[in-house]
Design an enzyme around this catalytic site. Structure first.
Site, PDB file in Angstrom:
ATOM      1  N   LYS A  48       0.848  -1.205   0.000  1.00 43.03           N
ATOM      2  CA  LYS A  48       0.000   0.000   0.000  1.00 43.03           C
ATOM      3  C   LYS A  48       0.874   1.243   0.000  1.00 43.03           C
ATOM      4  O   LYS A  48       0.625   2.206  -0.731  1.00 43.03           O
ATOM      5  CB  LYS A  48      -0.912  -0.012   1.235  1.00 43.03           C
ATOM      6  CG  LYS A  48      -2.009  -1.040   1.124  1.00 43.03           C
ATOM      7  CD  LYS A  48      -2.647  -1.381   2.449  1.00 43.03           C
ATOM      8  CE  LYS A  48      -3.533  -2.610   2.264  1.00 43.03           C
ATOM      9  NZ  LYS A  48      -3.801  -3.354   3.477  1.00 43.03           N
ATOM     10  N   GLN A  92      -5.082  -2.324   9.414  1.00 42.47           N
ATOM     11  CA  GLN A  92      -4.556  -3.530   8.770  1.00 42.47           C
ATOM     12  C   GLN A  92      -5.042  -4.757   9.548  1.00 42.47           C
ATOM     13  O   GLN A  92      -4.785  -4.880  10.747  1.00 42.47           O
ATOM     14  CB  GLN A  92      -3.012  -3.478   8.737  1.00 42.47           C
ATOM     15  CG  GLN A  92      -2.382  -4.631   7.999  1.00 42.47           C
ATOM     16  CD  GLN A  92      -2.794  -4.677   6.522  1.00 42.47           C
ATOM     17  OE1 GLN A  92      -2.801  -3.659   5.834  1.00 42.47           O
ATOM     18  NE2 GLN A  92      -3.146  -5.851   6.037  1.00 42.47           N
ATOM     19  N   ASP A 115     -11.504   0.965   3.501  1.00 40.19           N
ATOM     20  CA  ASP A 115     -11.661  -0.480   3.279  1.00 40.19           C
ATOM     21  C   ASP A 115     -13.141  -0.858   3.172  1.00 40.19           C
ATOM     22  O   ASP A 115     -13.467  -2.014   2.895  1.00 40.19           O
ATOM     23  CB  ASP A 115     -11.029  -1.268   4.444  1.00 40.19           C
ATOM     24  CG  ASP A 115      -9.756  -1.993   4.011  1.00 40.19           C
ATOM     25  OD1 ASP A 115      -9.500  -2.070   2.795  1.00 40.19           O
ATOM     26  OD2 ASP A 115      -9.036  -2.488   4.899  1.00 40.19           O
TER      27      ASP A 115
END
Ligand code: NDP
Length: 278
Positions: A48, A92, A115
């Site tokens: 990322k 994460q 997300d």
């Protein structure tokens, strides 16, 4: 058989995104919160970071100890929600078991939830309202669109019901007029269902789960699975034996995985646009 090449879709998405970023008068900000530091989390965060830097984003990874207190994580998220230089926030996953992952994820402002994992975004997606959607699901829809694969009226079978892939796929495809069946580990007689699919989407994490006898001739196959066998990447579909039956198929590697990170970084732009409306 046509190969659905994720690299081509990735290039188009990156071109579109770069065009949009060129027109902005500020750099977008993405903050990743990483709790603990497993090897796989480190790899995913690095991926990322690499693309975020290439796109000119302000990228920040805040690393927290495994044994961090939940209240401290929630306070950190509150600060980031209020920081106008942060357009997107991502936790994460997975996070340690001592933290309530649902509570932590839902603390993220739904307009910074790049997300697409907050209950608000998942609910808005079901209701077909503007929202942030998990990158893998967006990527699969962009693969369909790039290759002119129309899902309307098709029987789409999804194997795997995670919040990241299977469930958002179910919502998007229902909203785009597909007839959708969602399968999981408790599904009985999986092959009787997969073999009826016009389009089969697999996101399970079991190498070669889908074999030739489970697939209808001319089926469109999307394999999101990422597995490693003898040091080699492979998907959830027994590619070598299924490839001749399929009309379209994503390879692993160079399929769905190529577009996911781009979609995530595209979501930072989408989050910026959503916040601008306030
Ligand atoms: P999860 O572990 O969260 O979910 C797996 C799903 O598969 C669950 O719904 C589970 O059912 C179901 N399942 C497990 N075993 C079987 C089985 N034998 N038959 C049918 N269903 C089964 O995984 P993710 O969705 O996060 O990831 C799935 C795969 O996709 C992994 O390989 C991951 O690496 C990959 N992935 C790839 C991405 C990409 O960009 N290409 C992005 C995200 C993930 P149940 O709910 O009953 O437990």
């Amino acid at each position: 058989m046509t190969l659905l090449d994720g690299r081509e879709v990735r290039k188009k998405l990156l071109d579109d995104l770069k065009n949009k970023l060129d027109k902005l008068n500020r750099r977008l900000g993405l903050t990743v919160i990483q709790i603990g530091s497993s090897d796989s989390s480190n790899i995913y965060v690095k991926q990322k970071e690499k693309l975020a830097i290439e796109l000119g984003y302000k990228f920040n990874c805040i690393k927290l100890d495994d044994n961090v207190r939940e209240d401290d994580v929630l306070s950190l998220i509150d600060e980031l929600n209020d920081d106008c230089n942060v357009d997107g926030i991502l936790i994460q996953l997975p996070i340690p078991d001592n933290l309530d992952s649902r509570k932590v994820l839902d603390r993220i402002s739904s307009k910074k939830d790049v997300d697409g994992l907050t209950c608000i975004n998942a609910g808005r997606l079901i209701c077909n309202k503007e929202c942030l959607i998990p990158g893998t699901a967006l990527g699969i829809m962009d693969i369909f669109s790039y290759y002119n694969i129309d899902v309307s009226g098709k029987h789409v079978v999804i194997v795997g019901r995670s919040d990241l892939v299977g469930k958002p796929m179910f919502s998007i495809l229902s909203n785009t007029n597909a007839t959708v069946t969602l399968c999981h580990s408790k599904t009985k007689n999986l092959e009787s269902i997969t073999s009826k699919a016009d389009i089969l989407i697999v996101a399970v994490g079991v190498a070669k789960l889908i074999t030739k006898d489970m697939v209808k001739k001319e089926c469109v196959i999307i394999d999101a699975g990422i597995n490693v066998i003898n040091g080699k990447l492979c998907g959830d579909v027994d590619y070598d034996n299924v490839v001749d039956i399929a009309s379209y198929i994503t390879p692993v590697p160079y399929g769905v995985g190529q577009v996911t990170t781009v979609e995530l970084l595209y979501n930072v732009y989408r989050a910026y646009e959503l916040n601008k409306k306030d």
